[in-house]
Design an enzyme around this catalytic site. Structure first.
Site, PDB file in Angstrom:
ATOM      1  N   GLU A  15     -18.986  17.525   1.504  1.00 16.72           N
ATOM      2  CA  GLU A  15     -18.164  18.209   0.513  1.00 16.72           C
ATOM      3  C   GLU A  15     -18.691  17.978  -0.898  1.00 16.72           C
ATOM      4  OE1 GLU A  15     -14.102  18.059   3.252  1.00 16.72           O
ATOM      5  OE2 GLU A  15     -14.463  16.518   1.730  1.00 16.72           O
ATOM      6  N   ALA A  74      -5.743  10.876   7.049  1.00 17.73           N
ATOM      7  CA  ALA A  74      -4.339  10.879   6.645  1.00 17.73           C
ATOM      8  C   ALA A  74      -3.367  11.153   7.794  1.00 17.73           C
ATOM      9  CB  ALA A  74      -4.146  11.899   5.521  1.00 17.73           C
ATOM     10  N   VAL A 118      -2.485  -8.066  -4.145  1.00 16.76           N
ATOM     11  CA  VAL A 118      -2.253  -9.110  -3.142  1.00 16.76           C
ATOM     12  C   VAL A 118      -3.481 -10.004  -3.044  1.00 16.76           C
ATOM     13  CG1 VAL A 118      -1.813  -9.560  -0.701  1.00 16.76           C
ATOM     14  CG2 VAL A 118      -0.657  -7.659  -1.861  1.00 16.76           C
ATOM     15  N   GLY A 123      -0.187   4.410   0.215  1.00 17.73           N
ATOM     16  CA  GLY A 123      -0.941   5.550   0.703  1.00 17.73           C
ATOM     17  C   GLY A 123      -0.119   6.360   1.688  1.00 17.73           C
ATOM     18  N   PHE A 124      -0.794   7.186   2.479  1.00 20.73           N
ATOM     19  CA  PHE A 124      -0.097   8.051   3.431  1.00 20.73           C
ATOM     20  C   PHE A 124       0.726   7.237   4.428  1.00 20.73           C
ATOM     21  CE2 PHE A 124      -3.635  10.798   2.100  1.00 20.73           C
ATOM     22  CZ  PHE A 124      -2.934  11.937   1.755  1.00 20.73           C
ATOM     23  N   GLY A 125       0.127   6.198   4.994  1.00 22.33           N
ATOM     24  CA  GLY A 125       0.830   5.416   6.003  1.00 22.33           C
ATOM     25  C   GLY A 125       1.995   4.638   5.436  1.00 22.33           C
ATOM     26  N   ASP A 172      -6.313   2.795   7.456  1.00 20.37           N
ATOM     27  CA  ASP A 172      -7.699   2.336   7.409  1.00 20.37           C
ATOM     28  C   ASP A 172      -7.816   0.830   7.591  1.00 20.37           C
ATOM     29  OD1 ASP A 172      -8.583   4.889   6.974  1.00 20.37           O
ATOM     30  OD2 ASP A 172      -8.757   4.678   4.803  1.00 20.37           O
ATOM     31  N   GLY A 184       0.825  -1.212   0.000  1.00 19.02           N
ATOM     32  CA  GLY A 184       0.000   0.000   0.000  1.00 19.02           C
ATOM     33  C   GLY A 184       0.851   1.250   0.000  1.00 19.02           C
TER      34      GLY A 184
END
Length: 427
Positions: free
Chosen positions: A174, A319, A82, A16-18, A303, A14
Protein backbone atom coordinates in the site's frame (compact mmCIF):
# COMPACT_ATOMS: atom_id res chain seq x y z
CA UNK A 1 -25.53 0.77 57.42
CA UNK A 2 -24.10 -2.10 55.46
CA UNK A 3 -20.99 -1.91 53.34
CA UNK A 4 -21.52 -2.77 49.69
CA UNK A 5 -18.70 -4.70 48.09
CA UNK A 6 -16.77 -2.77 45.48
CA UNK A 7 -17.69 -3.65 41.88
CA UNK A 8 -15.38 -5.99 40.04
CA UNK A 9 -12.58 -3.87 38.56
CA UNK A 10 -11.46 -4.61 35.01
CA UNK A 11 -8.30 -2.89 33.79
CA UNK A 12 -7.82 -2.81 30.01
CA UNK A 13 -4.32 -1.90 28.88
CA UNK A 14 -4.49 -0.61 25.32
CA UNK A 15 -7.25 1.35 23.57
CA UNK A 16 -6.95 -0.35 20.21
CA UNK A 17 -9.60 -2.41 18.45
CA UNK A 18 -9.46 -5.29 20.91
CA UNK A 19 -9.32 -3.24 24.09
CA UNK A 20 -12.24 -1.02 23.13
CA UNK A 21 -14.27 -4.07 22.07
CA UNK A 22 -13.87 -5.50 25.57
CA UNK A 23 -15.14 -2.22 27.04
CA UNK A 24 -18.02 -2.03 24.59
CA UNK A 25 -19.21 -5.58 25.27
CA UNK A 26 -19.01 -5.17 29.04
CA UNK A 27 -21.72 -2.47 28.96
CA UNK A 28 -24.32 -3.29 31.59
CA UNK A 29 -22.09 -5.75 33.49
CA UNK A 30 -21.52 -5.17 37.24
CA UNK A 31 -17.99 -3.84 36.75
CA UNK A 32 -15.92 -0.71 36.84
CA UNK A 33 -13.44 -0.34 34.01
CA UNK A 34 -10.15 1.48 33.69
CA UNK A 35 -8.75 2.01 30.21
CA UNK A 36 -5.02 2.61 30.34
CA UNK A 37 -3.04 3.73 27.30
CA UNK A 38 0.16 5.66 26.65
CA UNK A 39 -1.72 7.77 24.09
CA UNK A 40 -5.00 9.59 24.44
CA UNK A 41 -6.48 8.41 21.15
CA UNK A 42 -7.81 5.33 19.45
CA UNK A 43 -6.13 4.87 16.08
CA UNK A 44 -7.59 3.27 12.95
CA UNK A 45 -4.32 1.63 11.95
CA UNK A 46 -5.44 0.16 8.59
CA UNK A 47 -5.51 3.70 7.15
CA UNK A 48 -2.35 4.95 8.82
CA UNK A 49 -0.39 4.64 5.58
CA UNK A 50 -2.79 7.15 4.01
CA UNK A 51 -1.74 9.77 6.55
CA UNK A 52 1.89 8.94 5.78
CA UNK A 53 1.27 9.42 2.04
CA UNK A 54 -0.74 12.67 2.27
CA UNK A 55 -4.19 11.24 1.49
CA UNK A 56 -5.78 11.80 4.90
CA UNK A 57 -5.32 14.05 7.91
CA UNK A 58 -4.53 12.63 11.34
CA UNK A 59 -7.90 13.68 12.77
CA UNK A 60 -9.72 11.55 10.19
CA UNK A 61 -8.36 8.25 11.54
CA UNK A 62 -7.94 8.93 15.28
CA UNK A 63 -10.38 9.80 18.05
CA UNK A 64 -9.88 10.80 21.73
CA UNK A 65 -10.55 7.76 23.89
CA UNK A 66 -12.27 9.85 26.56
CA UNK A 67 -14.82 11.07 24.05
CA UNK A 68 -15.56 7.54 22.85
CA UNK A 69 -16.59 6.44 26.36
CA UNK A 70 -17.85 9.66 27.95
CA UNK A 71 -21.39 8.27 28.29
CA UNK A 72 -20.13 5.22 30.18
CA UNK A 73 -19.96 6.46 33.77
CA UNK A 74 -18.44 3.19 34.99
CA UNK A 75 -15.45 3.69 32.68
CA UNK A 76 -12.42 5.84 33.45
CA UNK A 77 -9.58 6.60 31.05
CA UNK A 78 -6.02 7.11 32.26
CA UNK A 79 -2.95 8.21 30.34
CA UNK A 80 0.15 6.27 31.30
CA UNK A 81 2.86 3.89 30.16
CA UNK A 82 3.02 0.40 31.68
CA UNK A 83 6.36 -0.77 33.07
CA UNK A 84 5.23 -4.17 34.35
CA UNK A 85 2.60 -6.27 36.06
CA UNK A 86 2.75 -7.58 39.63
CA UNK A 87 0.44 -10.57 39.23
CA UNK A 88 0.77 -11.62 42.87
CA UNK A 89 -0.49 -8.28 44.15
CA UNK A 90 -2.79 -7.75 41.16
CA UNK A 91 -1.23 -4.43 40.27
CA UNK A 92 -0.33 -2.78 36.98
CA UNK A 93 2.93 -0.89 37.42
CA UNK A 94 3.42 2.38 35.56
CA UNK A 95 6.66 4.00 34.46
CA UNK A 96 6.05 6.99 36.73
CA UNK A 97 5.90 4.72 39.79
CA UNK A 98 2.10 4.64 40.14
CA UNK A 99 0.18 1.39 40.56
CA UNK A 100 -3.33 0.43 39.45
CA UNK A 101 -5.12 -2.44 41.17
CA UNK A 102 -7.24 -4.88 39.17
CA UNK A 103 -9.51 -7.87 39.66
CA UNK A 104 -9.32 -8.81 35.97
CA UNK A 105 -6.63 -7.56 33.63
CA UNK A 106 -6.87 -7.45 29.83
CA UNK A 107 -3.61 -6.85 27.96
CA UNK A 108 -4.25 -5.43 24.50
CA UNK A 109 -0.87 -3.81 24.14
CA UNK A 110 -0.27 -4.32 20.41
CA UNK A 111 3.05 -4.58 18.62
CA UNK A 112 5.98 -2.46 17.53
CA UNK A 113 8.54 -2.61 14.73
CA UNK A 114 11.02 -5.47 14.55
CA UNK A 115 14.33 -5.08 12.74
CA UNK A 116 15.49 -8.69 13.09
CA UNK A 117 18.34 -7.86 15.44
CA UNK A 118 19.31 -4.64 13.63
CA UNK A 119 17.67 -1.98 15.79
CA UNK A 120 20.37 0.43 14.61
CA UNK A 121 18.48 0.61 11.30
CA UNK A 122 15.44 2.28 12.84
CA UNK A 123 16.64 5.92 12.51
CA UNK A 124 17.15 5.36 8.78
CA UNK A 125 14.09 3.18 8.10
CA UNK A 126 11.13 4.19 10.26
CA UNK A 127 8.18 1.85 10.57
CA UNK A 128 4.48 2.71 10.62
CA UNK A 129 2.54 1.99 13.82
CA UNK A 130 1.58 5.38 15.29
CA UNK A 131 0.42 8.82 14.21
CA UNK A 132 3.89 10.09 15.02
CA UNK A 133 5.34 7.49 12.66
CA UNK A 134 2.92 8.56 9.92
CA UNK A 135 3.69 12.27 10.18
CA UNK A 136 7.43 11.51 10.33
CA UNK A 137 7.20 9.45 7.14
CA UNK A 138 5.05 12.08 5.44
CA UNK A 139 7.66 14.72 6.33
CA UNK A 140 10.50 12.60 4.93
CA UNK A 141 8.67 11.91 1.69
CA UNK A 142 7.74 15.54 1.05
CA UNK A 143 11.12 16.88 2.14
CA UNK A 144 12.82 14.55 -0.31
CA UNK A 145 11.05 16.29 -3.19
CA UNK A 146 11.73 19.74 -1.72
CA UNK A 147 15.46 19.03 -1.37
CA UNK A 148 15.64 17.49 -4.83
CA UNK A 149 14.16 20.71 -6.22
CA UNK A 150 17.23 22.61 -4.93
CA UNK A 151 19.86 19.91 -5.52
CA UNK A 152 22.28 20.43 -8.42
CA UNK A 153 24.33 17.23 -8.09
CA UNK A 154 22.70 14.52 -10.30
CA UNK A 155 23.69 11.60 -8.03
CA UNK A 156 22.39 13.30 -4.90
CA UNK A 157 19.20 14.29 -6.70
CA UNK A 158 18.67 10.68 -7.81
CA UNK A 159 19.11 9.45 -4.23
CA UNK A 160 16.59 12.02 -2.99
CA UNK A 161 14.11 10.82 -5.61
CA UNK A 162 14.54 7.14 -4.70
CA UNK A 163 12.06 5.72 -2.20
CA UNK A 164 12.68 2.24 -0.77
CA UNK A 165 10.07 0.20 1.07
CA UNK A 166 11.31 -2.92 2.83
CA UNK A 167 8.71 -5.67 3.22
CA UNK A 168 5.92 -6.52 0.76
CA UNK A 169 3.05 -7.35 3.05
CA UNK A 170 -0.14 -5.25 2.83
CA UNK A 171 1.45 -2.18 4.44
CA UNK A 172 4.50 -2.28 2.17
CA UNK A 173 2.42 -2.77 -0.97
CA UNK A 174 0.00 0.00 0.00
CA UNK A 175 2.85 2.41 0.76
CA UNK A 176 4.65 1.61 -2.50
CA UNK A 177 1.57 2.05 -4.66
CA UNK A 178 0.53 5.32 -3.05
CA UNK A 179 4.02 6.86 -3.11
CA UNK A 180 4.29 5.97 -6.81
CA UNK A 181 0.99 7.70 -7.53
CA UNK A 182 2.03 10.70 -5.48
CA UNK A 183 5.27 11.07 -7.43
CA UNK A 184 4.08 10.15 -10.90
CA UNK A 185 0.67 11.83 -10.86
CA UNK A 186 -0.11 14.16 -7.97
CA UNK A 187 3.10 16.19 -7.74
CA UNK A 188 4.18 16.40 -11.34
CA UNK A 189 2.93 19.99 -11.89
CA UNK A 190 4.04 21.35 -8.52
CA UNK A 191 7.79 21.61 -9.11
CA UNK A 192 9.84 23.64 -11.58
CA UNK A 193 13.31 22.08 -11.50
CA UNK A 194 12.57 18.38 -11.14
CA UNK A 195 10.29 15.97 -12.94
CA UNK A 196 8.72 13.98 -10.10
CA UNK A 197 7.81 11.26 -12.61
CA UNK A 198 11.49 10.25 -12.63
CA UNK A 199 11.24 9.19 -8.98
CA UNK A 200 11.99 5.53 -8.29
CA UNK A 201 9.84 3.55 -5.87
CA UNK A 202 11.53 0.26 -4.97
CA UNK A 203 9.75 -2.47 -2.99
CA UNK A 204 12.13 -5.05 -1.54
CA UNK A 205 10.88 -8.44 -0.31
CA UNK A 206 13.07 -11.23 1.02
CA UNK A 207 10.54 -13.90 0.04
CA UNK A 208 9.64 -15.22 -3.42
CA UNK A 209 6.49 -13.10 -3.87
CA UNK A 210 4.65 -10.08 -2.52
CA UNK A 211 1.62 -10.39 -0.24
CA UNK A 212 2.48 -13.93 0.92
CA UNK A 213 -0.70 -14.08 3.01
CA UNK A 214 -2.83 -14.06 -0.14
CA UNK A 215 -3.36 -16.72 -2.79
CA UNK A 216 -0.70 -16.81 -5.50
CA UNK A 217 -3.00 -15.56 -8.26
CA UNK A 218 -3.96 -12.48 -6.20
CA UNK A 219 -0.31 -11.88 -5.32
CA UNK A 220 0.59 -12.03 -9.02
CA UNK A 221 -2.20 -9.58 -9.90
CA UNK A 222 -0.98 -7.16 -7.21
CA UNK A 223 2.57 -7.28 -8.59
CA UNK A 224 1.32 -6.50 -12.09
CA UNK A 225 -0.68 -3.59 -10.68
CA UNK A 226 2.47 -2.27 -8.99
CA UNK A 227 4.36 -2.65 -12.27
CA UNK A 228 1.76 -0.50 -13.99
CA UNK A 229 2.26 2.18 -11.34
CA UNK A 230 6.01 2.14 -11.96
CA UNK A 231 7.01 0.40 -8.74
CA UNK A 232 10.17 -1.71 -9.00
CA UNK A 233 9.64 -4.98 -7.13
CA UNK A 234 12.77 -6.79 -5.94
CA UNK A 235 12.16 -10.33 -4.67
CA UNK A 236 14.27 -13.03 -3.05
CA UNK A 237 16.96 -10.91 -1.43
CA UNK A 238 16.78 -9.68 2.17
CA UNK A 239 18.19 -6.28 3.08
CA UNK A 240 21.59 -6.64 4.72
CA UNK A 241 22.18 -2.99 5.64
CA UNK A 242 20.35 0.31 6.04
CA UNK A 243 22.12 3.63 6.45
CA UNK A 244 21.79 7.32 5.71
CA UNK A 245 23.15 6.57 2.25
CA UNK A 246 20.66 3.85 1.30
CA UNK A 247 20.27 0.07 1.45
CA UNK A 248 22.21 -3.04 0.56
CA UNK A 249 20.32 -6.13 -0.64
CA UNK A 250 21.53 -9.14 -2.54
CA UNK A 251 25.00 -7.60 -2.60
CA UNK A 252 23.66 -4.57 -4.46
CA UNK A 253 23.92 -1.03 -3.08
CA UNK A 254 21.02 1.30 -3.75
CA UNK A 255 21.42 4.99 -2.91
CA UNK A 256 18.22 6.28 -1.34
CA UNK A 257 17.41 9.05 1.14
CA UNK A 258 13.95 7.77 2.05
CA UNK A 259 13.69 4.22 3.41
CA UNK A 260 10.52 2.85 5.01
CA UNK A 261 10.26 -0.32 7.08
CA UNK A 262 7.30 -2.68 6.62
CA UNK A 263 9.07 -5.99 7.12
CA UNK A 264 8.22 -7.21 10.57
CA UNK A 265 6.75 -6.58 14.00
CA UNK A 266 7.68 -7.36 17.56
CA UNK A 267 5.02 -7.85 20.22
CA UNK A 268 4.87 -5.65 23.29
CA UNK A 269 6.65 -6.69 26.48
CA UNK A 270 3.56 -8.35 27.95
CA UNK A 271 5.14 -11.82 27.99
CA UNK A 272 8.21 -10.39 29.73
CA UNK A 273 6.08 -8.67 32.36
CA UNK A 274 4.47 -11.96 33.33
CA UNK A 275 7.23 -14.47 32.60
CA UNK A 276 4.78 -16.07 30.17
CA UNK A 277 5.60 -18.39 27.24
CA UNK A 278 6.11 -16.48 24.00
CA UNK A 279 6.79 -17.14 20.34
CA UNK A 280 9.84 -15.91 18.44
CA UNK A 281 8.49 -12.36 18.07
CA UNK A 282 7.46 -12.08 21.72
CA UNK A 283 3.73 -12.77 21.45
CA UNK A 284 2.18 -14.43 24.49
CA UNK A 285 1.14 -18.03 23.81
CA UNK A 286 -2.26 -17.94 25.48
CA UNK A 287 -4.60 -20.67 26.64
CA UNK A 288 -7.68 -21.48 24.50
CA UNK A 289 -9.79 -19.04 26.55
CA UNK A 290 -7.24 -16.25 25.87
CA UNK A 291 -5.91 -16.20 29.43
CA UNK A 292 -2.20 -16.09 30.13
CA UNK A 293 -0.98 -19.54 31.32
CA UNK A 294 -0.91 -19.64 35.11
CA UNK A 295 -2.91 -16.40 35.40
CA UNK A 296 -6.66 -17.11 35.01
CA UNK A 297 -7.57 -13.49 35.79
CA UNK A 298 -5.27 -12.05 33.08
CA UNK A 299 -6.37 -12.07 29.44
CA UNK A 300 -4.31 -11.08 26.41
CA UNK A 301 -5.65 -10.27 22.95
CA UNK A 302 -4.77 -8.78 19.57
CA UNK A 303 -1.19 -8.38 18.37
CA UNK A 304 -0.07 -9.25 21.90
CA UNK A 305 -0.82 -12.96 21.47
CA UNK A 306 -0.14 -16.03 19.39
CA UNK A 307 -3.01 -18.48 18.97
CA UNK A 308 -4.08 -20.78 16.16
CA UNK A 309 -7.42 -20.63 14.40
CA UNK A 310 -9.66 -23.63 13.63
CA UNK A 311 -7.62 -24.35 10.49
CA UNK A 312 -4.42 -24.68 12.51
CA UNK A 313 -2.93 -21.49 11.11
CA UNK A 314 -2.05 -18.55 13.38
CA UNK A 315 -4.81 -16.01 13.88
CA UNK A 316 -3.67 -12.93 11.91
CA UNK A 317 -2.83 -9.69 13.65
CA UNK A 318 -5.63 -7.68 12.06
CA UNK A 319 -8.44 -5.55 13.43
CA UNK A 320 -11.31 -8.05 12.94
CA UNK A 321 -9.38 -10.69 14.88
CA UNK A 322 -8.70 -8.31 17.76
CA UNK A 323 -12.35 -7.29 17.86
CA UNK A 324 -13.49 -10.92 17.96
CA UNK A 325 -11.05 -11.66 20.76
CA UNK A 326 -12.21 -8.60 22.70
CA UNK A 327 -15.85 -9.63 22.40
CA UNK A 328 -15.01 -13.16 23.51
CA UNK A 329 -13.09 -11.97 26.59
CA UNK A 330 -16.01 -9.77 27.62
CA UNK A 331 -18.34 -12.79 27.42
CA UNK A 332 -15.98 -14.85 29.59
CA UNK A 333 -15.80 -12.10 32.20
CA UNK A 334 -19.58 -11.71 32.29
CA UNK A 335 -20.11 -15.47 32.59
CA UNK A 336 -17.71 -15.63 35.53
CA UNK A 337 -19.43 -12.75 37.34
CA UNK A 338 -22.83 -14.37 36.83
CA UNK A 339 -21.62 -17.77 37.98
CA UNK A 340 -22.46 -19.29 34.61
CA UNK A 341 -20.37 -21.73 32.59
CA UNK A 342 -17.76 -19.94 30.52
CA UNK A 343 -18.00 -20.02 26.72
CA UNK A 344 -16.01 -22.70 24.94
CA UNK A 345 -12.55 -22.05 23.53
CA UNK A 346 -12.11 -18.99 21.36
CA UNK A 347 -12.89 -19.68 17.71
CA UNK A 348 -11.68 -17.17 15.15
CA UNK A 349 -13.91 -16.59 12.12
CA UNK A 350 -11.97 -15.20 9.21
CA UNK A 351 -14.11 -12.74 7.25
CA UNK A 352 -11.57 -12.15 4.48
CA UNK A 353 -8.40 -10.28 3.56
CA UNK A 354 -8.05 -7.08 1.56
CA UNK A 355 -5.16 -5.02 0.24
CA UNK A 356 -5.16 -1.98 -2.02
CA UNK A 357 -2.68 -1.05 -4.72
CA UNK A 358 -3.01 2.66 -5.38
CA UNK A 359 -6.32 4.41 -5.93
CA UNK A 360 -7.80 2.18 -8.60
CA UNK A 361 -6.93 -1.44 -7.80
CA UNK A 362 -7.16 -3.83 -4.87
CA UNK A 363 -7.45 -7.52 -4.10
CA UNK A 364 -9.93 -9.24 -1.81
CA UNK A 365 -9.98 -12.84 -0.66
CA UNK A 366 -13.15 -13.93 1.13
CA UNK A 367 -12.34 -17.62 0.85
CA UNK A 368 -15.41 -18.52 -1.15
CA UNK A 369 -14.78 -15.73 -3.64
CA UNK A 370 -11.77 -13.75 -4.79
CA UNK A 371 -12.07 -10.26 -6.27
CA UNK A 372 -9.49 -8.06 -7.93
CA UNK A 373 -9.32 -4.72 -9.71
CA UNK A 374 -11.58 -1.70 -9.34
CA UNK A 375 -14.45 -3.71 -7.83
CA UNK A 376 -12.13 -4.93 -5.07
CA UNK A 377 -11.02 -1.31 -4.55
CA UNK A 378 -14.60 -0.18 -4.00
CA UNK A 379 -15.20 -3.10 -1.63
CA UNK A 380 -12.01 -2.22 0.24
CA UNK A 381 -13.19 1.39 0.59
CA UNK A 382 -16.68 0.46 1.77
CA UNK A 383 -15.33 -1.94 4.39
CA UNK A 384 -12.86 0.60 5.77
CA UNK A 385 -15.39 3.43 5.85
CA UNK A 386 -17.83 1.15 7.67
CA UNK A 387 -15.33 0.50 10.47
CA UNK A 388 -14.51 4.19 10.99
CA UNK A 389 -16.04 5.81 14.06
CA UNK A 390 -18.67 8.50 13.55
CA UNK A 391 -20.64 9.81 10.59
CA UNK A 392 -18.43 12.89 10.24
CA UNK A 393 -15.29 10.79 9.78
CA UNK A 394 -16.99 8.41 7.37
CA UNK A 395 -18.18 11.28 5.21
CA UNK A 396 -14.83 13.08 5.45
CA UNK A 397 -12.79 10.06 4.39
CA UNK A 398 -15.24 9.15 1.64
CA UNK A 399 -15.08 12.68 0.20
CA UNK A 400 -11.27 12.75 0.45
CA UNK A 401 -11.02 9.47 -1.45
CA UNK A 402 -13.54 10.60 -4.07
CA UNK A 403 -11.60 13.85 -4.56
CA UNK A 404 -8.35 11.93 -5.01
CA UNK A 405 -9.99 9.37 -7.29
CA UNK A 406 -11.56 11.98 -9.60
CA UNK A 407 -9.04 14.83 -9.51
CA UNK A 408 -5.83 13.26 -8.19
CA UNK A 409 -5.42 15.97 -5.55
CA UNK A 410 -4.21 15.06 -2.05
CA UNK A 411 -5.05 17.75 0.48
CA UNK A 412 -2.79 16.59 3.35
CA UNK A 413 0.56 17.49 1.75
CA UNK A 414 1.78 19.34 4.82
CA UNK A 415 5.34 19.20 6.15
CA UNK A 416 5.04 19.23 9.92
CA UNK A 417 7.16 18.12 12.86
CA UNK A 418 10.84 18.92 13.04
CA UNK A 419 13.16 21.05 10.96
CA UNK A 420 12.77 21.41 7.23
CA UNK A 421 16.12 21.86 5.55
CA UNK A 422 18.92 19.45 4.79
CA UNK A 423 21.46 21.22 6.99
CA UNK A 424 19.12 21.08 9.98
CA UNK A 425 17.51 17.64 9.65
CA UNK A 426 19.62 14.68 8.59
CA UNK A 427 16.67 12.27 8.58
Amino acid sequence: MTDHPAPHHVVVVGAGFGGLQVVHNLAGAPVTITILDRRNHHLFQPLLYQVATTSLATSEIAWPVRHLVYKRKEVETLLGAVAGVDAGRRKVLLEDGAEIAYDTLVLATGARHAYFGHDEWEPFAPGLKTLEDATTIRRRILLAFERAERETDPAKKAALLTFVIIGAGPTGVELAGTIAELAHENLREDFRHIDTRTARVVLIEAGPRILPGFKEELSAYAQKALDRLGVEVKLGNPVSNCSAEGVVFGGEKLAAKTILWAAGVQASRAAEWLGAPADRVGRVIVDPNLTVPGHPNIFAIGDTIAINGPDGNPVPGIAPAAKQEGAYVAEVIKARLQGKPAPGPFQYKHAGSLATIGKRAAIADFGWIKVRGSLAWWLWGIVHIYFLIGLRNRLGVALSWLWIYLLGQRSARLITQGKQWAGEDKA
